[in-house]
Design a protein around this motif. Structure first.
Motif, PDB file in Angstrom:
ATOM      1  N   GLY A 118       0.774  -1.230   0.000  1.00  0.00           N
ATOM      2  CA  GLY A 118       0.000   0.000   0.000  1.00  0.00           C
ATOM      3  C   GLY A 118       0.805   1.278   0.000  1.00  0.00           C
ATOM      4  O   GLY A 118       2.016   1.279   0.165  1.00  0.00           O
ATOM      5  N   LEU A 119       0.105   2.352  -0.224  1.00  0.00           N
ATOM      6  CA  LEU A 119       0.647   3.708  -0.115  1.00  0.00           C
ATOM      7  C   LEU A 119      -0.175   4.361   0.988  1.00  0.00           C
ATOM      8  O   LEU A 119      -1.378   4.535   0.852  1.00  0.00           O
ATOM      9  CB  LEU A 119       0.528   4.439  -1.449  1.00  0.00           C
ATOM     10  N   TRP A 120       0.448   4.670   2.101  1.00  0.00           N
ATOM     11  CA  TRP A 120      -0.256   5.038   3.322  1.00  0.00           C
ATOM     12  C   TRP A 120      -0.651   6.511   3.355  1.00  0.00           C
ATOM     13  O   TRP A 120       0.074   7.374   2.891  1.00  0.00           O
ATOM     14  CB  TRP A 120       0.580   4.657   4.531  1.00  0.00           C
ATOM     15  N   GLU A 121      -1.834   6.704   3.922  1.00  0.00           N
ATOM     16  CA  GLU A 121      -2.380   8.044   4.082  1.00  0.00           C
ATOM     17  C   GLU A 121      -3.286   8.027   5.307  1.00  0.00           C
ATOM     18  O   GLU A 121      -4.141   7.148   5.419  1.00  0.00           O
ATOM     19  CB  GLU A 121      -3.188   8.394   2.822  1.00  0.00           C
ATOM     20  N   ASP A 122      -3.069   8.941   6.220  1.00  0.00           N
ATOM     21  CA  ASP A 122      -3.860   9.022   7.458  1.00  0.00           C
ATOM     22  C   ASP A 122      -3.873   7.692   8.225  1.00  0.00           C
ATOM     23  O   ASP A 122      -4.901   7.267   8.745  1.00  0.00           O
ATOM     24  CB  ASP A 122      -5.298   9.468   7.157  1.00  0.00           C
ATOM     25  N   GLY A 123      -2.714   7.006   8.254  1.00  0.00           N
ATOM     26  CA  GLY A 123      -2.588   5.764   9.012  1.00  0.00           C
ATOM     27  C   GLY A 123      -3.220   4.548   8.378  1.00  0.00           C
ATOM     28  O   GLY A 123      -3.326   3.500   9.008  1.00  0.00           O
ATOM     29  N   GLU A 124      -3.658   4.659   7.131  1.00  0.00           N
ATOM     30  CA  GLU A 124      -4.330   3.554   6.438  1.00  0.00           C
ATOM     31  C   GLU A 124      -3.671   3.297   5.094  1.00  0.00           C
ATOM     32  O   GLU A 124      -3.277   4.238   4.399  1.00  0.00           O
ATOM     33  CB  GLU A 124      -5.808   3.910   6.178  1.00  0.00           C
ATOM     34  N   PRO A 125      -3.590   2.012   4.686  1.00  0.00           N
ATOM     35  CA  PRO A 125      -3.066   1.742   3.343  1.00  0.00           C
ATOM     36  C   PRO A 125      -4.111   2.098   2.287  1.00  0.00           C
ATOM     37  O   PRO A 125      -5.304   1.901   2.488  1.00  0.00           O
ATOM     38  CB  PRO A 125      -2.804   0.231   3.364  1.00  0.00           C
ATOM     39  N   LYS A 126      -3.659   2.660   1.196  1.00  0.00           N
ATOM     40  CA  LYS A 126      -4.530   2.981   0.073  1.00  0.00           C
ATOM     41  C   LYS A 126      -4.159   2.078  -1.096  1.00  0.00           C
ATOM     42  O   LYS A 126      -2.989   1.763  -1.311  1.00  0.00           O
ATOM     43  CB  LYS A 126      -4.378   4.449  -0.346  1.00  0.00           C
ATOM     44  N   ALA A 127      -5.147   1.676  -1.873  1.00  0.00           N
ATOM     45  CA  ALA A 127      -4.911   0.869  -3.062  1.00  0.00           C
ATOM     46  C   ALA A 127      -4.127   1.687  -4.082  1.00  0.00           C
ATOM     47  O   ALA A 127      -4.263   2.908  -4.153  1.00  0.00           O
ATOM     48  CB  ALA A 127      -6.235   0.392  -3.652  1.00  0.00           C
ATOM     49  N   PHE A 128      -3.297   1.010  -4.851  1.00  0.00           N
ATOM     50  CA  PHE A 128      -2.490   1.706  -5.847  1.00  0.00           C
ATOM     51  C   PHE A 128      -3.361   2.443  -6.857  1.00  0.00           C
ATOM     52  O   PHE A 128      -3.074   3.582  -7.219  1.00  0.00           O
ATOM     53  CB  PHE A 128      -1.541   0.720  -6.543  1.00  0.00           C
ATOM     54  N   ALA A 129      -4.452   1.824  -7.298  1.00  0.00           N
ATOM     55  CA  ALA A 129      -5.341   2.471  -8.265  1.00  0.00           C
ATOM     56  C   ALA A 129      -5.962   3.745  -7.681  1.00  0.00           C
ATOM     57  O   ALA A 129      -6.167   4.724  -8.399  1.00  0.00           O
ATOM     58  CB  ALA A 129      -6.429   1.502  -8.704  1.00  0.00           C
ATOM     59  N   GLU A 130      -6.255   3.726  -6.379  1.00  0.00           N
ATOM     60  CA  GLU A 130      -6.804   4.907  -5.709  1.00  0.00           C
ATOM     61  C   GLU A 130      -5.866   6.103  -5.829  1.00  0.00           C
ATOM     62  O   GLU A 130      -6.309   7.257  -5.853  1.00  0.00           O
ATOM     63  CB  GLU A 130      -6.966   4.642  -4.203  1.00  0.00           C
ATOM     64  N   LYS A 131      -4.566   5.812  -5.879  1.00  0.00           N
ATOM     65  CA  LYS A 131      -3.558   6.858  -5.974  1.00  0.00           C
ATOM     66  C   LYS A 131      -3.101   7.080  -7.422  1.00  0.00           C
ATOM     67  O   LYS A 131      -2.167   7.833  -7.672  1.00  0.00           O
ATOM     68  CB  LYS A 131      -2.338   6.514  -5.106  1.00  0.00           C
ATOM     69  N   GLY A 132      -3.758   6.402  -8.377  1.00  0.00           N
ATOM     70  CA  GLY A 132      -3.422   6.575  -9.783  1.00  0.00           C
ATOM     71  C   GLY A 132      -2.119   5.901 -10.188  1.00  0.00           C
ATOM     72  O   GLY A 132      -1.473   6.314 -11.142  1.00  0.00           O
ATOM     73  N   ILE A 133      -1.741   4.842  -9.479  1.00  0.00           N
ATOM     74  CA  ILE A 133      -0.484   4.137  -9.738  1.00  0.00           C
ATOM     75  C   ILE A 133      -0.788   2.795 -10.395  1.00  0.00           C
ATOM     76  O   ILE A 133      -1.657   2.044  -9.937  1.00  0.00           O
ATOM     77  CB  ILE A 133       0.294   3.897  -8.421  1.00  0.00           C
ATOM     78  N   ALA A 134      -0.044   2.489 -11.470  1.00  0.00           N
ATOM     79  CA  ALA A 134      -0.219   1.233 -12.196  1.00  0.00           C
ATOM     80  C   ALA A 134       1.146   0.613 -12.503  1.00  0.00           C
ATOM     81  O   ALA A 134       2.187   1.262 -12.344  1.00  0.00           O
ATOM     82  CB  ALA A 134      -0.977   1.494 -13.496  1.00  0.00           C
ATOM     83  N   VAL A 135       1.122  -0.632 -12.963  1.00  0.00           N
ATOM     84  CA  VAL A 135       2.355  -1.322 -13.361  1.00  0.00           C
ATOM     85  C   VAL A 135       3.097  -0.476 -14.393  1.00  0.00           C
ATOM     86  O   VAL A 135       2.489   0.070 -15.316  1.00  0.00           O
ATOM     87  CB  VAL A 135       2.045  -2.726 -13.920  1.00  0.00           C
ATOM     88  N   GLY A 136       4.399  -0.335 -14.189  1.00  0.00           N
ATOM     89  CA  GLY A 136       5.229   0.466 -15.083  1.00  0.00           C
ATOM     90  C   GLY A 136       5.515   1.863 -14.563  1.00  0.00           C
ATOM     91  O   GLY A 136       6.437   2.526 -15.028  1.00  0.00           O
ATOM     92  N   ASP A 137       4.735   2.317 -13.582  1.00  0.00           N
ATOM     93  CA  ASP A 137       4.938   3.652 -13.021  1.00  0.00           C
ATOM     94  C   ASP A 137       6.132   3.671 -12.066  1.00  0.00           C
ATOM     95  O   ASP A 137       6.377   2.704 -11.337  1.00  0.00           O
ATOM     96  CB  ASP A 137       3.695   4.127 -12.255  1.00  0.00           C
TER      97      ASP A 137
END
Length: 124
Positions: free
Chosen positions: A78-97
Motif C-alpha cells: 500500500g501507499l499510506w495516508e492518514d494511518g491507512e493503506p490505500k490501493a495503488f489504483a486509488e492513488k493513480g499508480i499502475a504497473v510500469g509507473d
C-alpha cells in the motif's frame, strides 16, 4: 618530573589519535536522502527522513505490489495516508509507473520482506 610529563603527554596524544581514527569515516546508522532498495534492505528501513524511488513491476492485488530499482526488488504494501493503506489504483499508480515513497518501514510477512507504511511523495 620530565619523564612523568612525557608519559602523560604521550598517553594523551595516543588516546586522541585512537579516538580520532575511530570517529573518522563513520557513516550514519540511519537512512537519509534518496536511498536505493539495497541500502534500505541493509539498514532494515531505519531512518527518519528518506525516500526510495521504485518502479512498480507487478501488482499482486490492489494493495500489494512488487517494486524494483537497479539494486533490487521488494514487496510494497500500500501507499499510506492518514494511518491507512490505500490501493495503488486509488492513488493513480499502475504497473510500469515510477514512484517516490517516503519512510517505508521494514517488515517481514510470510517470509517476505516488504515495505509498509510508506507515503507516496510523487509519481514520476
Amino acid at each position: 618530573m620530565r619523564k612523568i610529563l612525557l608519559v602523560v603527554v604521550t598517553f594523551s596524544l595516543a588516546f586522541l589519535a585512537v579516538f580520532s581514527l575511530t570517529s573518522c569515516g563513520k557513516k550514519s546508522d540511519k537512512l537519509s536522502g534518496n536511498v536505493t532498495i539495497q541500502e534500505w534492505l541493509d539498514k532494515k528501513g531505519e531512518g527518519d527522513d528518506f525516500t526510495v524511488t521504485v518502479k512498480l513491476v507487478e501488482l499482486v492485488n490492489p494493495y500489494y505490489a512488487r517494486v524494483e530499482d537497479s539494486t533490487g526488488s521488494v514487496l510494497l504494501f500500500g501507499l499510506w495516508e492518514d494511518g491507512e493503506p490505500k490501493a495503488f489504483a486509488e492513488k493513480g499508480i499502475a504497473v510500469g509507473d515510477t514512484i517516490v515513497v517516503k519512510n517505508p518501514l521494514y517488515n517481514i510477512f510470510e517470509d517476505n520482506i516488504e515495505m509498509i507504511e510508506g507515503v507516496l511523495v510523487k509519481k514520476k
